[in-house]
Write an enzyme that holds these catalytic residues in place. Structure first.
Site, PDB file in Angstrom:
ATOM      1  N   ILE A   9       7.347   7.252  16.846  1.00 57.62           N
ATOM      2  CA  ILE A   9       7.009   7.939  15.585  1.00 57.62           C
ATOM      3  C   ILE A   9       5.709   8.749  15.721  1.00 57.62           C
ATOM      4  O   ILE A   9       5.651   9.906  15.326  1.00 57.62           O
ATOM      5  CB  ILE A   9       6.884   6.926  14.414  1.00 57.62           C
ATOM      6  CG1 ILE A   9       8.114   6.010  14.341  1.00 57.62           C
ATOM      7  CG2 ILE A   9       6.657   7.661  13.089  1.00 57.62           C
ATOM      8  CD1 ILE A   9       9.408   6.658  13.970  1.00 57.62           C
ATOM      9  N   LYS A  47      13.951  15.978  10.821  1.00 63.15           N
ATOM     10  CA  LYS A  47      13.369  14.748  11.382  1.00 63.15           C
ATOM     11  C   LYS A  47      13.076  13.846  10.188  1.00 63.15           C
ATOM     12  O   LYS A  47      12.755  14.348   9.109  1.00 63.15           O
ATOM     13  CB  LYS A  47      12.074  15.188  12.060  1.00 63.15           C
ATOM     14  CG  LYS A  47      11.182  14.141  12.574  1.00 63.15           C
ATOM     15  CD  LYS A  47      10.011  14.815  13.281  1.00 63.15           C
ATOM     16  CE  LYS A  47       9.196  13.779  14.010  1.00 63.15           C
ATOM     17  NZ  LYS A  47       8.116  14.382  14.763  1.00 63.15           N
ATOM     18  N   ARG A  66       0.016  14.694  13.277  1.00 63.18           N
ATOM     19  CA  ARG A  66       0.610  14.571  11.950  1.00 63.18           C
ATOM     20  C   ARG A  66       0.636  15.884  11.162  1.00 63.18           C
ATOM     21  O   ARG A  66      -0.103  16.059  10.173  1.00 63.18           O
ATOM     22  CB  ARG A  66      -0.077  13.455  11.168  1.00 63.18           C
ATOM     23  CG  ARG A  66       0.029  12.130  11.894  1.00 63.18           C
ATOM     24  CD  ARG A  66      -0.632  11.007  11.161  1.00 63.18           C
ATOM     25  NE  ARG A  66       0.176  10.444  10.089  1.00 63.18           N
ATOM     26  CZ  ARG A  66      -0.229   9.450   9.318  1.00 63.18           C
ATOM     27  NH1 ARG A  66      -1.422   8.931   9.480  1.00 63.18           N
ATOM     28  NH2 ARG A  66       0.553   8.976   8.374  1.00 63.18           N
ATOM     29  N   VAL A 125       8.729  10.074   5.919  1.00 62.81           N
ATOM     30  CA  VAL A 125       8.520   9.303   4.699  1.00 62.81           C
ATOM     31  C   VAL A 125       7.804  10.175   3.662  1.00 62.81           C
ATOM     32  O   VAL A 125       8.254  10.329   2.520  1.00 62.81           O
ATOM     33  CB  VAL A 125       7.693   8.037   5.004  1.00 62.81           C
ATOM     34  CG1 VAL A 125       7.316   7.303   3.724  1.00 62.81           C
ATOM     35  CG2 VAL A 125       8.456   7.114   5.949  1.00 62.81           C
ATOM     36  N   ARG A 144      -8.721  -0.767   4.284  1.00 58.14           N
ATOM     37  CA  ARG A 144      -7.858   0.271   3.722  1.00 58.14           C
ATOM     38  C   ARG A 144      -6.491  -0.307   3.375  1.00 58.14           C
ATOM     39  O   ARG A 144      -5.839   0.190   2.450  1.00 58.14           O
ATOM     40  CB  ARG A 144      -7.670   1.414   4.731  1.00 58.14           C
ATOM     41  CG  ARG A 144      -8.923   2.233   4.965  1.00 58.14           C
ATOM     42  CD  ARG A 144      -8.598   3.438   5.802  1.00 58.14           C
ATOM     43  NE  ARG A 144      -7.304   3.970   5.397  1.00 58.14           N
ATOM     44  CZ  ARG A 144      -6.422   4.526   6.213  1.00 58.14           C
ATOM     45  NH1 ARG A 144      -6.687   4.648   7.490  1.00 58.14           N
ATOM     46  NH2 ARG A 144      -5.279   4.974   5.766  1.00 58.14           N
ATOM     47  N   ASP A 172       4.421   0.727  11.982  1.00 60.62           N
ATOM     48  CA  ASP A 172       3.272   0.036  11.374  1.00 60.62           C
ATOM     49  C   ASP A 172       3.162  -1.423  11.815  1.00 60.62           C
ATOM     50  O   ASP A 172       2.209  -2.111  11.439  1.00 60.62           O
ATOM     51  CB  ASP A 172       3.358   0.103   9.842  1.00 60.62           C
ATOM     52  CG  ASP A 172       3.111   1.514   9.325  1.00 60.62           C
ATOM     53  OD1 ASP A 172       2.644   2.365  10.101  1.00 60.62           O
ATOM     54  OD2 ASP A 172       3.403   1.757   8.137  1.00 60.62           O
ATOM     55  N   CYS A 224      -5.463  12.758  12.674  1.00 59.88           N
ATOM     56  CA  CYS A 224      -5.987  11.437  12.373  1.00 59.88           C
ATOM     57  C   CYS A 224      -5.876  10.604  13.638  1.00 59.88           C
ATOM     58  O   CYS A 224      -5.362  11.066  14.649  1.00 59.88           O
ATOM     59  CB  CYS A 224      -5.242  10.797  11.212  1.00 59.88           C
ATOM     60  SG  CYS A 224      -3.610  10.251  11.628  1.00 59.88           S
ATOM     61  N   LYS A 277       0.837  -1.211   0.000  1.00 56.02           N
ATOM     62  CA  LYS A 277       0.000   0.000   0.000  1.00 56.02           C
ATOM     63  C   LYS A 277       0.866   1.254   0.000  1.00 56.02           C
ATOM     64  O   LYS A 277       0.632   2.175  -0.782  1.00 56.02           O
ATOM     65  CB  LYS A 277      -0.902   0.001   1.242  1.00 56.02           C
ATOM     66  CG  LYS A 277      -1.606   1.339   1.470  1.00 56.02           C
ATOM     67  CD  LYS A 277      -2.477   1.351   2.712  1.00 56.02           C
ATOM     68  CE  LYS A 277      -1.762   1.607   4.009  1.00 56.02           C
ATOM     69  NZ  LYS A 277      -1.466   3.010   4.332  1.00 56.02           N
ATOM     70  N   ASN A 278       1.862   1.281   0.889  1.00 51.71           N
ATOM     71  CA  ASN A 278       2.616   2.525   1.067  1.00 51.71           C
ATOM     72  C   ASN A 278       3.635   2.775  -0.040  1.00 51.71           C
ATOM     73  O   ASN A 278       4.299   3.810  -0.048  1.00 51.71           O
ATOM     74  CB  ASN A 278       3.270   2.562   2.448  1.00 51.71           C
ATOM     75  CG  ASN A 278       2.221   2.758   3.533  1.00 51.71           C
ATOM     76  OD1 ASN A 278       1.060   3.057   3.244  1.00 51.71           O
ATOM     77  ND2 ASN A 278       2.622   2.586   4.788  1.00 51.71           N
TER      78      ASN A 278
HETATM   79  N1  EPU Z   1       5.952  14.866  10.672  1.00 52.97           N
HETATM   80  C1  EPU Z   1       6.018  16.179  11.025  1.00 52.97           C
HETATM   81  N2  EPU Z   1       5.880  17.117  10.051  1.00 52.97           N
HETATM   82  C2  EPU Z   1       5.706  16.799   8.749  1.00 52.97           C
HETATM   83  C3  EPU Z   1       5.667  15.441   8.392  1.00 52.97           C
HETATM   84  C4  EPU Z   1       5.795  14.483   9.383  1.00 52.97           C
HETATM   85  O1  EPU Z   1       6.168  16.511  12.209  1.00 52.97           O
HETATM   86  O2  EPU Z   1       5.580  17.707   7.920  1.00 52.97           O
HETATM   87  C5  EPU Z   1       6.084  13.849  11.725  1.00 52.97           C
HETATM   88  C6  EPU Z   1       4.850  12.956  11.843  1.00 52.97           C
HETATM   89  O3  EPU Z   1       3.831  13.571  12.586  1.00 52.97           O
HETATM   90  C7  EPU Z   1       5.431  11.740  12.513  1.00 52.97           C
HETATM   91  C8  EPU Z   1       6.824  11.642  11.899  1.00 52.97           C
HETATM   92  O4  EPU Z   1       7.118  12.956  11.387  1.00 52.97           O
HETATM   93  O5  EPU Z   1       5.540  11.969  13.887  1.00 52.97           O
HETATM   94  C9  EPU Z   1       6.990  10.652  10.796  1.00 52.97           C
HETATM   95  O6  EPU Z   1       5.926  10.800   9.870  1.00 52.97           O
HETATM   96  P1  EPU Z   1       6.081  10.420   8.329  1.00 52.97           P
HETATM   97  O7  EPU Z   1       6.012  11.673   7.530  1.00 52.97           O
HETATM   98  O8  EPU Z   1       7.286   9.567   8.174  1.00 52.97           O
HETATM   99  O9  EPU Z   1       4.774   9.557   8.106  1.00 52.97           O
HETATM  100  P2  EPU Z   1       3.811   9.578   6.844  1.00 52.97           P
HETATM  101  O10 EPU Z   1       4.582   9.798   5.611  1.00 52.97           O
HETATM  102  O11 EPU Z   1       2.657  10.451   7.125  1.00 52.97           O
HETATM  103  C10 EPU Z   1       4.074   7.055   6.298  1.00 52.97           C
HETATM  104  C11 EPU Z   1       3.142   5.889   6.156  1.00 52.97           C
HETATM  105  C12 EPU Z   1       2.603   5.512   7.523  1.00 52.97           C
HETATM  106  C13 EPU Z   1       3.782   5.145   8.416  1.00 52.97           C
HETATM  107  C14 EPU Z   1       4.769   6.311   8.489  1.00 52.97           C
HETATM  108  C15 EPU Z   1       6.018   6.005   9.273  1.00 52.97           C
HETATM  109  C16 EPU Z   1       2.185   6.062   3.955  1.00 52.97           C
HETATM  110  C17 EPU Z   1       0.998   6.310   3.107  1.00 52.97           C
HETATM  111  N3  EPU Z   1       2.046   6.217   5.260  1.00 52.97           N
HETATM  112  O12 EPU Z   1       3.297   8.097   6.856  1.00 52.97           O
HETATM  113  O13 EPU Z   1       1.777   4.377   7.338  1.00 52.97           O
HETATM  114  O14 EPU Z   1       3.325   4.833   9.714  1.00 52.97           O
HETATM  115  O15 EPU Z   1       5.160   6.686   7.145  1.00 52.97           O
HETATM  116  O16 EPU Z   1       6.678   4.922   8.742  1.00 52.97           O
HETATM  117  O17 EPU Z   1       3.237   5.705   3.454  1.00 52.97           O
HETATM  118  C18 EPU Z   1      -0.012   2.931   7.769  1.00 52.97           C
HETATM  119  O18 EPU Z   1       0.238   2.382   6.688  1.00 52.97           O
HETATM  120  O19 EPU Z   1      -0.787   2.429   8.622  1.00 52.97           O
HETATM  121  C19 EPU Z   1       0.637   4.195   8.084  1.00 52.97           C
HETATM  122  C20 EPU Z   1       0.176   5.041   8.996  1.00 52.97           C
END
Ligand code: EPU
Length: 429
Positions: free
Chosen positions: A338, A171, A131, A174, A408, A316, A126, A22-23
């Site tokens: 995280i 920080k 986030r 992803v 999902r 995850d 969420c 998915k990701n």
């Molecule tokens: N963060 C910030 N500011 C930003 C972006 C992120 O503070 O502008 C923080 C987030 O709040 C979090 C940390 O940085 O505390 C890491 O977040 P990240 O951006 O890495 O997460 P994401 O890209 O929103 C993806 C996956 C998540 C997975 C995380 C961490 C997808 C679609 N989603 O989310 O997947 O948990 O990386 O590996 O790729 C899931 O599949 O259930 C899921 C939540």
């Protein structure tokens, strides 16, 4: 609303085909916005999030066609889809769509890079935490975009195009790494992304972008180099196998005992979870068809685990591990670093008899001799599947409500587990 009914106690034996990730599928689909030519994706999982993203991309003008099955394909194999963003008809991603799926915020990068503007709703909070999107905004500003935030929308403009730059993430993120990489692919000049996320899904997106004509090196490490090009073109790419789905089923087998081949799973993407599962008491061996997971009837050992960005233990898989060690002989500690609120499963696991104490970001899990079936509520994707894992080992009947969270991100979970001997069924309506 659908529910899942499980009667616990059966061991799992057989083969589980691992779907496309998915990701990885989500950012790959979003990358179709970067070109007016066709991006063909194979091994796309049949998931509610994928269907939702097709709708969101359709709103921007992307034609999405699902290709027919070929001989030899079965229902367990992913879809092949063609995405063609011939004309971007709308550079706005509205609130009602973005709020339903956070990753749709990521369209901001490709829309801005190709069209010079994007108006994308802030995703809002969420179930697993606040986030924020500050790191996306900083990265796009570094690439030369003007950004205003008004009435819940991010307005990004770069009428003369984006310029390559040095982006240093304070920080690991992803999503913002995906967006920075996609945006920089069409920027003028060279971009270096430092402290980039190293998740395998980043490398998968980069591999696809390179097939489309992008010049990217270092994806999968913490420093990514991108030399911007004027345009990207048609390409064909297969979505990588879902390491989180594989890790989840590995934990299910560790929980119930048995012998299951996770077809298509690769050890390289799962080193840390394999290490943890081995400590818990499972045996995992790499074969040429995938990973084989076995556990005999022996007890489970407790573990101390901290979630971290890749290659650390994935957030995850945190909820699933918690379900597993709720039956361990001894006390485990799991620290979530995280997301600040990713413990919604704790109260639901407690309904099945788990003994979990939460103190800030650390859960202390005292193993119990048995879990007992109950009605539970799914709260987010990974929390839902942790309840399924617990239900597979609980005595009696477990009913998991609000299964749409599960749909999902897990393709045909009841079919995959049922084929290995689990007593699991979907109750419709
Ligand atoms: N963060 C910030 N500011 C930003 C972006 C992120 O503070 O502008 C923080 C987030 O709040 C979090 C940390 O940085 O505390 C890491 O977040 P990240 O951006 O890495 O997460 P994401 O890209 O929103 C993806 C996956 C998540 C997975 C995380 C961490 C997808 C679609 N989603 O989310 O997947 O948990 O990386 O590996 O790729 C899931 O599949 O259930 C899921 C939540």
């Amino acid at each position: 609303m659908d529910r899942i009914r499980i009667v616990g106690g059966n061991r799992l034996n057989g083969t589980i085909p691992i779907s496309g990730a998915k990701n990885a599928a989500l950012p790959l689909m979003i990358a179709s916005l970067l070109t007016n030519e066709t991006l063909t994706l194979d091994n796309v999982p049949r998931l509610a999030d994928v269907a939702m993203l097709k709708r969101i991309l359709g709103n921007h003008g992307v034609d999405c066609m699902v290709l027919g099955k070929r001989s030899g394909q079965n229902g367990m194999q992913g879809e092949s889809i063609e995405l063609r963003a011939g004309d971007i008809v709308d550079t706005t991603a509205p609130y009602d769509l973005v709020a339903r799926m956070r990753a749709s915020f990521w369209v901001i990068g490709p829309l801005l890079a190709r069209m010079g503007e994007a108006k994308v709703s802030l995703p809002g909070g969420c179930a697993i935490g606040t986030r924020p999107v500050d790191l996306f905004i900083e990265a796009l500003k570094t690439l030369g975009a003007d950004i205003d935030i008004e009435a819940g929308y991010v307005f990004a403009r770069a009428p003369k195009g984006l310029r390559g730059a040095r982006i240093v993430f304070p920080k690991v993120t992803v999503g913002a790494t995906h967006v920075a990489m996609m945006s920089a692919a069409l920027a003028k000049g060279e971009t270096v992304i430092e402290n980039a996320a190293r998740e395998p899904e980043i490398a998968d997106l980069a591999a696809c972008l390179v097939k489309m004509g992008a010049r990217i090196s270092g994806a999968g490490t913490s420093t990514i180099h991108i030399e911007g090009v004027d345009r990207l073109a048609a390409a064909r790419h297969a979505v990588m196998p879902d390491r989180i789905e594989a890790g989840t089923y590995a934990m299910a087998v560790a929980m119930t005992g048995g012998d299951v081949l996770l077809e298509g799973a690769t050890a390289a993407n799962l080193e840390k979870p394999i290490e943890v599962l081995t400590q818990v008491g499972a045996e995992i061996t790499a074969t040429n068809r995938g990973l084989r997971v076995t556990r005999n009837g022996n007890g489970l050992a407790p573990v101390d685990v901290t979630t971290e960005p890749f290659p650390g233990f994935a957030t995850d898989l945190q909820a699933q591990l918690m379900a597993l060690v709720s039956r361990a002989e001894g006390t485990s500690h799991i620290r979530e670093t995280i997301f600040e609120n990713r413990f919604m499963h704790v109260q639901e696991l407690a309904r099945l008899g788990a003994d979990i104490h939460l103190d800030g970001q650390v859960a202390t899990i005292t193993g119990v001799g048995k879990l007992t079936g109950a009605q539970v509520m799914a709260t987010d994707l990974r929390a839902s599947v942790s309840l399924i894992i617990a239900g597979l080992a609980a005595e009696g009947e477990t009913i998991v409500n609000r299964v749409y969270h599960l749909d999902r991100g897990f393709e045909r979970i009841e079919d995959k587990l049922g084929a290995c001997g689990a007593a699991i069924e979907r109750l419709s309506g």
